[in-house]
Scaffold this active site. Structure first.
Site, PDB file in Angstrom:
ATOM      1  N   LYS A   1      21.559  33.207  37.592  1.00 46.45           N
ATOM      2  CA  LYS A   1      20.348  34.032  37.623  1.00 46.45           C
ATOM      3  C   LYS A   1      19.389  33.545  36.540  1.00 46.45           C
ATOM      4  O   LYS A   1      19.653  33.676  35.353  1.00 46.45           O
ATOM      5  CB  LYS A   1      20.661  35.507  37.355  1.00 46.45           C
ATOM      6  CG  LYS A   1      19.418  36.371  37.621  1.00 46.45           C
ATOM      7  CD  LYS A   1      19.452  37.721  36.965  1.00 46.45           C
ATOM      8  CE  LYS A   1      18.951  37.757  35.562  1.00 46.45           C
ATOM      9  NZ  LYS A   1      17.543  37.388  35.353  1.00 46.45           N
TER      10      LYS A   1
ATOM     11  N   GLY B   1      20.832  34.398  25.694  1.00 47.92           N
ATOM     12  CA  GLY B   1      19.775  35.400  25.586  1.00 47.92           C
ATOM     13  C   GLY B   1      19.892  36.166  24.281  1.00 47.92           C
ATOM     14  O   GLY B   1      20.427  35.652  23.292  1.00 47.92           O
ATOM     15  N   SER B   2      19.444  37.406  24.296  1.00 49.49           N
ATOM     16  CA  SER B   2      19.395  38.172  23.051  1.00 49.49           C
ATOM     17  C   SER B   2      20.775  38.729  22.688  1.00 49.49           C
ATOM     18  O   SER B   2      21.641  38.913  23.555  1.00 49.49           O
ATOM     19  CB  SER B   2      18.411  39.326  23.216  1.00 49.49           C
ATOM     20  OG  SER B   2      18.837  40.140  24.280  1.00 49.49           O
ATOM     21  N   THR B   3      20.942  39.038  21.422  1.00 49.38           N
ATOM     22  CA  THR B   3      22.200  39.624  20.944  1.00 49.38           C
ATOM     23  C   THR B   3      22.426  40.978  21.612  1.00 49.38           C
ATOM     24  O   THR B   3      23.555  41.325  21.988  1.00 49.38           O
ATOM     25  CB  THR B   3      22.147  39.765  19.409  1.00 49.38           C
ATOM     26  OG1 THR B   3      21.985  38.445  18.871  1.00 49.38           O
ATOM     27  CG2 THR B   3      23.401  40.391  18.851  1.00 49.38           C
ATOM     28  N   LEU B   4      21.345  41.728  21.778  1.00 57.77           N
ATOM     29  CA  LEU B   4      21.435  43.043  22.405  1.00 57.77           C
ATOM     30  C   LEU B   4      22.082  42.951  23.789  1.00 57.77           C
ATOM     31  O   LEU B   4      23.045  43.663  24.091  1.00 57.77           O
ATOM     32  CB  LEU B   4      20.005  43.606  22.537  1.00 57.77           C
ATOM     33  CG  LEU B   4      19.871  45.070  22.866  1.00 57.77           C
ATOM     34  CD1 LEU B   4      20.331  45.905  21.676  1.00 57.77           C
ATOM     35  CD2 LEU B   4      18.408  45.398  23.202  1.00 57.77           C
ATOM     36  N   VAL B   5      21.567  42.051  24.616  1.00 58.34           N
ATOM     37  CA  VAL B   5      22.116  41.918  25.973  1.00 58.34           C
ATOM     38  C   VAL B   5      23.486  41.230  25.933  1.00 58.34           C
ATOM     39  O   VAL B   5      24.357  41.528  26.749  1.00 58.34           O
ATOM     40  CB  VAL B   5      21.128  41.187  26.913  1.00 58.34           C
ATOM     41  CG1 VAL B   5      21.713  41.037  28.311  1.00 58.34           C
ATOM     42  CG2 VAL B   5      19.800  41.940  26.991  1.00 58.34           C
TER      43      VAL B   5
ATOM     44  N   GLU C   1      25.537  32.613  23.971  1.00 54.28           N
ATOM     45  CA  GLU C   1      24.627  31.895  23.074  1.00 54.28           C
ATOM     46  C   GLU C   1      23.487  32.866  22.779  1.00 54.28           C
ATOM     47  O   GLU C   1      22.659  33.120  23.653  1.00 54.28           O
ATOM     48  CB  GLU C   1      24.068  30.643  23.750  1.00 54.28           C
ATOM     49  CG  GLU C   1      25.105  29.621  24.165  1.00 54.28           C
ATOM     50  CD  GLU C   1      25.691  28.879  22.987  1.00 54.28           C
ATOM     51  OE1 GLU C   1      25.304  29.140  21.835  1.00 54.28           O
ATOM     52  OE2 GLU C   1      26.582  28.041  23.221  1.00 54.28           O
TER      53      GLU C   1
ATOM     54  N   CYS D   1      15.777  29.543  19.779  1.00 53.46           N
ATOM     55  CA  CYS D   1      16.830  30.323  19.108  1.00 53.46           C
ATOM     56  C   CYS D   1      17.201  29.721  17.757  1.00 53.46           C
ATOM     57  O   CYS D   1      17.645  30.427  16.865  1.00 53.46           O
ATOM     58  CB  CYS D   1      18.053  30.384  20.006  1.00 53.46           C
ATOM     59  SG  CYS D   1      18.603  28.771  20.539  1.00 53.46           S
TER      60      CYS D   1
ATOM     61  N   GLU E   1      14.610  38.402  14.029  1.00 55.74           N
ATOM     62  CA  GLU E   1      14.203  37.208  14.770  1.00 55.74           C
ATOM     63  C   GLU E   1      12.734  37.375  15.193  1.00 55.74           C
ATOM     64  O   GLU E   1      12.363  38.410  15.754  1.00 55.74           O
ATOM     65  CB  GLU E   1      15.092  37.087  16.018  1.00 55.74           C
ATOM     66  CG  GLU E   1      15.000  35.752  16.694  1.00 55.74           C
ATOM     67  CD  GLU E   1      15.978  35.616  17.866  1.00 55.74           C
ATOM     68  OE1 GLU E   1      16.368  36.618  18.467  1.00 55.74           O
ATOM     69  OE2 GLU E   1      16.336  34.463  18.170  1.00 55.74           O
TER      70      GLU E   1
HETATM   71  N1  LIG Z   1      21.771  30.512  21.254  1.00 54.86           N
HETATM   72  C1  LIG Z   1      21.108  29.932  22.218  1.00 54.86           C
HETATM   73  O1  LIG Z   1      21.489  28.905  22.737  1.00 54.86           O
HETATM   74  C2  LIG Z   1      19.818  30.531  22.709  1.00 54.86           C
HETATM   75  C3  LIG Z   1      18.937  29.737  23.442  1.00 54.86           C
HETATM   76  C4  LIG Z   1      17.753  30.310  23.893  1.00 54.86           C
HETATM   77  C5  LIG Z   1      17.485  31.647  23.622  1.00 54.86           C
HETATM   78  N2  LIG Z   1      18.350  32.383  22.912  1.00 54.86           N
HETATM   79  C6  LIG Z   1      18.045  33.782  22.571  1.00 54.86           C
HETATM   80  O2  LIG Z   1      17.500  34.433  23.700  1.00 54.86           O
HETATM   81  C7  LIG Z   1      16.604  35.462  23.270  1.00 54.86           C
HETATM   82  C8  LIG Z   1      15.306  35.329  24.009  1.00 54.86           C
HETATM   83  O3  LIG Z   1      15.484  35.539  25.334  1.00 54.86           O
HETATM   84  P1  LIG Z   1      15.207  36.953  26.034  1.00 54.86           P
HETATM   85  O4  LIG Z   1      14.447  37.841  25.147  1.00 54.86           O
HETATM   86  O5  LIG Z   1      14.679  36.670  27.380  1.00 54.86           O
HETATM   87  O6  LIG Z   1      16.677  37.497  26.121  1.00 54.86           O
HETATM   88  P2  LIG Z   1      17.232  38.618  27.053  1.00 54.86           P
HETATM   89  O7  LIG Z   1      18.608  38.862  26.551  1.00 54.86           O
HETATM   90  O8  LIG Z   1      16.326  39.771  27.191  1.00 54.86           O
HETATM   91  O9  LIG Z   1      17.274  37.937  28.530  1.00 54.86           O
HETATM   92  C9  LIG Z   1      18.048  36.791  28.785  1.00 54.86           C
HETATM   93  C10 LIG Z   1      18.580  36.879  30.221  1.00 54.86           C
HETATM   94  O10 LIG Z   1      19.400  38.027  30.339  1.00 54.86           O
HETATM   95  C11 LIG Z   1      18.992  38.802  31.453  1.00 54.86           C
HETATM   96  N3  LIG Z   1      19.278  40.209  31.181  1.00 54.86           N
HETATM   97  C12 LIG Z   1      18.517  41.096  30.472  1.00 54.86           C
HETATM   98  N4  LIG Z   1      19.112  42.304  30.475  1.00 54.86           N
HETATM   99  C13 LIG Z   1      20.265  42.184  31.190  1.00 54.86           C
HETATM  100  C14 LIG Z   1      21.311  43.082  31.558  1.00 54.86           C
HETATM  101  N5  LIG Z   1      21.300  44.357  31.204  1.00 54.86           N
HETATM  102  N6  LIG Z   1      22.329  42.612  32.296  1.00 54.86           N
HETATM  103  C15 LIG Z   1      22.359  41.307  32.671  1.00 54.86           C
HETATM  104  N7  LIG Z   1      21.405  40.416  32.373  1.00 54.86           N
HETATM  105  C16 LIG Z   1      20.371  40.842  31.637  1.00 54.86           C
HETATM  106  C17 LIG Z   1      17.514  38.490  31.607  1.00 54.86           C
HETATM  107  O11 LIG Z   1      17.070  38.794  32.910  1.00 54.86           O
HETATM  108  C18 LIG Z   1      17.491  37.015  31.283  1.00 54.86           C
HETATM  109  O12 LIG Z   1      17.845  36.253  32.415  1.00 54.86           O
HETATM  110  C19 LIG Z   1      16.424  35.263  21.785  1.00 54.86           C
HETATM  111  O13 LIG Z   1      17.184  36.191  21.068  1.00 54.86           O
HETATM  112  C20 LIG Z   1      16.956  33.849  21.559  1.00 54.86           C
HETATM  113  O14 LIG Z   1      17.393  33.595  20.263  1.00 54.86           O
HETATM  114  C21 LIG Z   1      19.508  31.856  22.438  1.00 54.86           C
END
Ligand SMILES: NC(=O)c1ccc[n+]([C@@H]2O[C@H](COP(=O)([O-])OP(=O)(O)OC[C@H]3O[C@@H](n4cnc5c(N)ncnc54)[C@H](O)[C@@H]3O)[C@@H](O)[C@H]2O)c1
Length: 490
Positions: A200, A253-257, A276, A310, A408
């Protein structure tokens, strides 16, 4: 829908056909509820196209994960033949290389990053990573041991061996900041190791994932091996997290998710999880560092991708004896950043992709001003053009208690603080809930400082050199598991 793009005023535009439904079993499917969502261009704030949206309980006639699961058990398929896996991954790389300019342009339209950056950096990394993992496909053997020493059966000899087996169906969820590269980081190793994938993409940037899906079919991957379904996190993403036939979740994605992902994995079928996540990475500049080089890297590291990275070094700390000089040079350099049309070749700086970030970055900037940090340049939105542009910003006199030093930013903001001693610097930069990356600029303390820092990767006298041969990932709230390199295949 057909999309047109123009590489520059001097070049003719090129048209291509953008598939925008769900890619399942090597076919384009309309989802049952037939919902759609718009995808927009952050440089112009205009809609580009509309993409099919998967709701949580929506599906095609066939369940997507079950399609992916079924394709694991067909003996004729590339999932089973290890040489074929590598061959197909190499063909996919060739097709991506053939379409490199189109893919870079889509990435620019969808994400806002400068065309040159997408073409030269992102696409180059995509190709290298794919070809690297292709090479691993037929080398993933286990180990063989002749064992003889079990005390109760002293006269018997045993042969012991381990087999490396695919995990199964991998649910893969990616963010918007480097969409195509994140896609390849996920599918490359999964396919090399014989898994099948339901991916996705982020709802803001689904277009390259969908376009590469057509190349996956063209390359000859059998139906069901890679499936791409778009939609929002709490619906399409959540369906992937809780599916009982999904064996693994690889999430960036984010730490929260990331925490939501862990919970869903535990609640459903204890899927394996790789995370990640976010970071608040420090860069320490010691007295013995090459200062020109340190400043150069501070800028590239923070302003690259408009800070939407990130591993951006959003906390720079400098020895007090060189602090004034570094601050002055940083300011000079920040003033030279060229904002503008990301299709032009001298533009190194595009818009933020996300309207929310465009609103939240100024809030964090304002908190720093209110808490006493000194803004040397920038400090807000750039209203001189359309699009979600934030001015390149440099803060001096930042202290550890300020919000901007802890949260962040994901934006083009350099923050500089000072330290007195080596021990103090190490203690202070490690005092964070994150542990993704750290950067050290020094001539003679590299090994000692790198070993002391609690980060998944420590870069010495360089930034962002994420290499496909070296494992990548975070500690603490920055995640678990590793991607890339041999570790990424485990
Ligand atoms: N460590 C790494 O390799 C790396 C690389 C790139 C980005 N990031 C991190 O990603 C974050 C930025 O991205 P973002 O704000 O889009 O993150 P996000 O967590 O909001 O979204 C990332 C993905 O998760 C999906 N998602 C959101 N809520 C969800 C849920 N409840 N259930 C399942 N999937 C869900 C989104 O649709 C998206 O595809 C930053 O914190 C960044 O540091 C980390």
């Amino acid at each position: 829908s057909a999309l047109h793009y123009c590489m520059s005023d001097a070049e003719p535009s090129i048209a291509y056909l953008q598939d925008n439904s769900a890619f399942i079993n090597n076919e384009w499917h309309n989802l049952v509820l037939e919902k759609i969502f718009p995808v927009y261009n952050p440089s112009t704030e205009e809609d580009i196209t509309q993409v099919s949206e998967k709701s949580q309980h929506d599906s095609t006639e066939e369940d997507i994960t079950q399609v992916s699961e079924k394709s694991q058990h067909d003996d004729d398929k590339a999932v089973v033949d290890i040489s074929e896996r590598g061959r197909l991954l190499n063909i996919l790389a060739d097709l991506i290389e053939r379409d490199r300019d189109i893919l870079a342009a889509i990435e620019h339209l969808d994400n806002g990053k400068p065309f040159d950056e997408a073409y030269l950096l992102d696409l180059a990394s995509v190709l290298k990573e794919l070809r690297y993992t292709a090479g691993w496909a037929d080398k993933l053997h286990g180990t063989l041991r002749f064992a003889i020493t079990i005390p109760t059966f002293q006269d018997l000899r045993f042969l012991r061996y381990t087999r490396h087996e695919p995990v199964g169906v991998c649910g893969e969820i990616i963010p918007w900041n480097i969409p195509l590269l994140m896609y390849i980081w996920k599918i490359g190793p999964a396919l090399a190791a014989g898994n099948t994938v339901v991916l996705k993409p982020e709802e803001l940037t689904p277009l390259t994932a969908l376009t590469v899906a057509t190349l996956i079919k063209e390359a000859g991957f059998p139906p069901g091996v890679v499936n791409v379904v778009s939609g929002y996190g709490p619906t399409a993403g959540a369906a992937c997290l809780s599916h009982k036939d999904n064996d693994k979740l690889a999430f960036t994605g984010s730490t929260l998710v990331g925490k939501v992902v862990m919970k869903a994995a535990a609640k459903s079928n204890l899927k394996k999880v790789t995370l990640e996540l976010g970071g608040k990475s420090p860069m320490i500049v010691f007295i013995d560092a090459d200062l020109d080089w340190a400043v150069e890297n501070a800028h590239f590291g923070v302003f690259f991708n408009q800070g939407q990275c990130c591993i951006a070094q959003s906390r720079i700390t400098v020895h007090e004896s060189i602090y004034d000089e570094i601050v002055e040079r940083d300011l000079e350099k920040a003033k030279k950043q060229v904002l503008g049309n990301p299709f032009e070749s001298d533009t190194r700086y595009g818009p933020q992709i996300l309207k929310i970030e465009f609103d939240s970055i100024p809030r964090l900037i304002n908190s720093a001003k209110a808490e006493g940090a000194k803004v040397l340049c920038g400090g807000g939105r750039d209203d001189s053009c359309v699009g979600y542009y934030i001015q390149p910003t440099v803060f001096a006199d930042v202290t550890d208690e300020m919000r901007i030093a802890k949260e962040e930013i994901f934006g083009p903001v350099i923050t500089i603080s000072r330290f007195k001693s080596v021990d103090e610097a190490i203690k202070r930069v490690d005092n964070t809930k994150y542990g993704l990356a750290a950067y050290v600029f020094t001539k003679d303390k590299a090994i000692r400082i790198s070993a002391a820092l609690k980060a998944g990767t420590v870069w010495v006298n360089c930034v962002h050199v994420a290499s496909y041969q070296i494992p990548f990932g975070g500690n603490k709230n920055s995640g678990m598991g590793r991607e890339l390199g041999e570790y990424g295949l485990e």
